[in-house]
Design an enzyme around this catalytic site. Structure first.
Site, PDB file in Angstrom:
ATOM      1  N   HIS A 261     -10.443 -55.539  51.251  1.00  0.00           N
ATOM      2  CA  HIS A 261      -9.264 -56.335  50.930  1.00  0.00           C
ATOM      3  C   HIS A 261      -8.445 -56.744  52.145  1.00  0.00           C
ATOM      4  O   HIS A 261      -7.270 -57.107  52.011  1.00  0.00           O
ATOM      5  CB  HIS A 261      -8.383 -55.597  49.915  1.00  0.00           C
ATOM      6  CG  HIS A 261      -8.915 -55.678  48.514  1.00  0.00           C
ATOM      7  ND1 HIS A 261      -9.860 -54.798  48.043  1.00  0.00           N
ATOM      8  CD2 HIS A 261      -8.683 -56.561  47.514  1.00  0.00           C
ATOM      9  CE1 HIS A 261     -10.165 -55.114  46.799  1.00  0.00           C
ATOM     10  NE2 HIS A 261      -9.476 -56.177  46.451  1.00  0.00           N
TER      11      HIS A 261
ATOM     12  N   ASP B 199       1.160 -52.732  44.988  1.00  0.00           N
ATOM     13  CA  ASP B 199       1.099 -53.441  43.707  1.00  0.00           C
ATOM     14  C   ASP B 199      -0.318 -53.481  43.137  1.00  0.00           C
ATOM     15  O   ASP B 199      -0.501 -53.599  41.928  1.00  0.00           O
ATOM     16  CB  ASP B 199       1.625 -54.869  43.875  1.00  0.00           C
ATOM     17  CG  ASP B 199       3.123 -54.912  44.086  1.00  0.00           C
ATOM     18  OD1 ASP B 199       3.819 -54.027  43.544  1.00  0.00           O
ATOM     19  OD2 ASP B 199       3.606 -55.805  44.800  1.00  0.00           O
TER      20      ASP B 199
ATOM     21  N   GLU C   5      11.443 -55.365  42.296  1.00  0.00           N
ATOM     22  CA  GLU C   5      10.817 -56.450  43.044  1.00  0.00           C
ATOM     23  C   GLU C   5      11.425 -57.777  42.582  1.00  0.00           C
ATOM     24  O   GLU C   5      12.413 -57.797  41.858  1.00  0.00           O
ATOM     25  CB  GLU C   5       9.287 -56.449  42.861  1.00  0.00           C
ATOM     26  CG  GLU C   5       8.588 -55.323  43.596  1.00  0.00           C
ATOM     27  CD  GLU C   5       7.089 -55.535  43.730  1.00  0.00           C
ATOM     28  OE1 GLU C   5       6.611 -56.649  43.420  1.00  0.00           O
ATOM     29  OE2 GLU C   5       6.393 -54.586  44.148  1.00  0.00           O
TER      30      GLU C   5
END
Length: 564
Positions: A109, A170, A281
């Site tokens: 990632h 997240d 957030e």
């Protein structure tokens, strides 16, 4: 005719002679100068608990960013820490003249080839399962895990024991070593700090192949250096992660604002309040049609009639997203707390949407979106993300220019925005498991402890204590030359960065990618000297993490930088 035949024979003889010289020379050549085929053979002759592959390694030249692709010479699938250490030690002993490098790869990632190694060795950390996940319930509770373990697996295993890590990203399908090498920031960071603040101990294989255990009490310089160190000083092989009692349910809430000043004021109020939510957030939403109607698939409107009349088209909106954790039987109590917290905010009343989900479903919410995007073939596309850390003093100027002028819409992907305060985060926090309203404020203040973020790690943040994470999480349509194409989004990102530099806002990039060491020096600022010194100490040949493009192997400390 005779001359022609003589020349052909001479040419053939010369070629044969050269081949024999190279062949004989290969037996006397130092291993630090080994040609690639012979080098492969020598690596293949090493004894591993796992295995090496030299073919079909295209996956190691691809990451989530899908922009940079650098093919390695080999991929190591380790089954033990000794596999990792012996490989690095072997390459270290080749010396400075060898160009071979090593990158630790997690779940793929990275955004810009940071975990790739051109013609080097990529270590697939996902195959390392040593040690097995081991939980310790004594105070404070913790879990020992392999650095190749995914956070989502740690979540599921720890919940079986009524525990969970304190700080998250997240997206949970990331490796422990990967997030700890960067920072690990999300909506819990205002409360617990980033993930690098919630690790007690590490095992690291340095650029010399040494296996070192480190913590705040033992080998402290390496411990702090590796945390947020972008893989430059060692490969993390296992970590001791802090745990806390886990809730079972989550109240998940969204509200909208049209005024950025009011929105940011409410966000800052919440992260600094003694009684607050457990997750905070936000999003920027520009020119989205039917926004609230889209929310109805996951949320319920507090006032459905008023919400149905709200128009989002052509507007710049700011979404505050918050969550409060609780256990079954405490729903009425937590609703009272939420009502109190919301009463202190100045959002658009008709845009209040609420949902109640399990703790697991809330934390793993992005994976649900991943499944949907994969089904549509929209997951494995270029992701030219831009993550910025913006000082509080500059956030209004930034918002006015970027959200008001540069960003035409947010159709290419979400834009996250939320503040954190590195001068204080909460420890031993009050939850809906142990409070009695209305005396909860008294108990809360009694139990509250404040700590600063660890300030000796390699993570780079703005100089101010309060700063905002602003993340442009764009997806590009392959082969498109329009506004959803890769080049258009990269041009927009460069325009944002030019504005930040020209305005001298003191912005720092998170998950940064730079082309030159000069840019990296500017990024690290006053931290560069310490960062460079650590490199010369723990990876003097610049073997590790070449994809970060910070140091060049064999050139790292010849002309500049501290000498050992």
């Amino acid at each position: 005719m005779k001359n022609s035949r003589f020349h052909r024979l001479h040419k053939q003889y010369t070629m044969i002679l050269r081949f024999l010289m190279v062949f004989l020379f290969s037996f006397t050549i130092s291993k630090k100068n080994l040609p690639i085929p012979i080098l492969r053979s020598s690596l293949a002759d090493m004894a591993f608990n796992g295995h090496l592959t030299f073919e079909k390694n295209e996956h190691a030249a691809k990451d989530f960013g899908d922009i940079y692709h650098f093919m390695p010479s080999a991929v190591l699938y380790p089954k033990s820490v000794s596999d990792v250490s012996s490989t690095i030690k072997y390459i270290f002993e080749m010396g400075a003249s060898s160009e071979l490098t090593v990158a630790a790869g997690g779940h793929g990632h990275s955004l810009a080839g940071q975990a790739q190694a051109y013609q080097g060795v990529v270590i697939n950390m996902g195959s390392l399962r040593e040690p097995e996940m081991s939980f310790h319930a004594e105070e404070p509770p913790y879990v020992d895990v392999s650095a190749g373990e995914l956070w989502v697996n740690i979540l599921h295993e720890s919940l079986k024991r009524g525990l969970a890590p304190k700080s998250w990203t997240d997206y949970l399908h990331l490796t422990v070593g990967g997030t700890l090498s960067n920072a690990g920031i999300s909506g819990q960071a205002f409360r617990h700090g980033p993930q690098i603040n919630n690790v007690y101990q590490l095992q690291v294989v340095t650029g010399k192949g040494d296996v070192v255990t480190c913590s705040e009490e033992q080998n402290t310089d390496l411990f702090y250096g590796v945390l947020g160190g972008l893989g430059q000083f060692g490969v993390i092989t296992w970590a001791r992660i802090a745990l806390e009692p886990a809730p079972k349910m989550v109240k998940w809430i969204r509200v909208l604002y049209t005024d950025f000043s009011i929105f940011s004021k409410d966000q800052e109020h919440l992260i600094c309040s003694e009684m607050s939510f457990d997750y905070i957030e936000g999003f920027v939403i520009i020119n989205r049609t039917g926004l609230l109607n889209n929310w109805r698939s996951s949320f319920n409107a507090k006032d459905p009639l008023q919400a149905s009349q709200f128009n989002s088209e052509g507007r710049i909106l700011y979404c505050l997203e918050v969550a409060k954790y609780f256990d079954p039987g405490k729903s009425d109590l937590v609703n009272q707390i939420i009502d109190t917290l919301l009463s202190e905010l100045n959002y658009i009343q008709c845009t209040l949407f609420l949902s109640e989900v399990s703790y697991v479903d809330f934390l793993d919410r992005v994976h649900v979106s991943e499944i949907k995007l994969r089904e549509k073939g929209l997951w494995e596309v270029p992701h030219p993300w831009l993550n910025l850390l913006i000082p509080r003093s500059g956030i209004h100027e930034f918002a006015q220019e970027v959200f008001g002028n540069i960003l035409a819409d947010t159709s290419n992907g979400p834009v996250l925005i939320y503040p954190v305060n590195k001068s204080r985060y909460h420890s031993n926090l009050l939850t809906a498991k142990n409070i009695c309203f209305p005396i909860c404020y008294v108990i809360f203040c009694f139990n509250m402890l404040y700590h600063r973020w660890r300030n000796r790690t390699s993570m780079v943040t703005p100089d101010e204590d309060v700063f905002y994470l602003v993340a442009f999480l764009s997806s590009a349509t392959p082969s498109s030359t329009g506004k959803d194409g890769l080049e258009h989004i990269l041009t927009r990102n460069r325009r944002i960065l030019r504005f930040c530099e020209a305005s001298r806002l003191g912005v720092k990039q998170y998950l940064a990618h730079y082309s030159t060491q000069k840019e990296w020096k500017a990024h690290f600022g006053t931290q560069w000297e310490v960062f460079s010194q650590r490199k010369s100490t723990y990876d003097p040949l610049a073997i590790l993490a070449p994809g970060q493009n910070i140091f060049q192997k064999a050139k790292a400390f010849r002309q500049e930088g501290p000498q050992r």
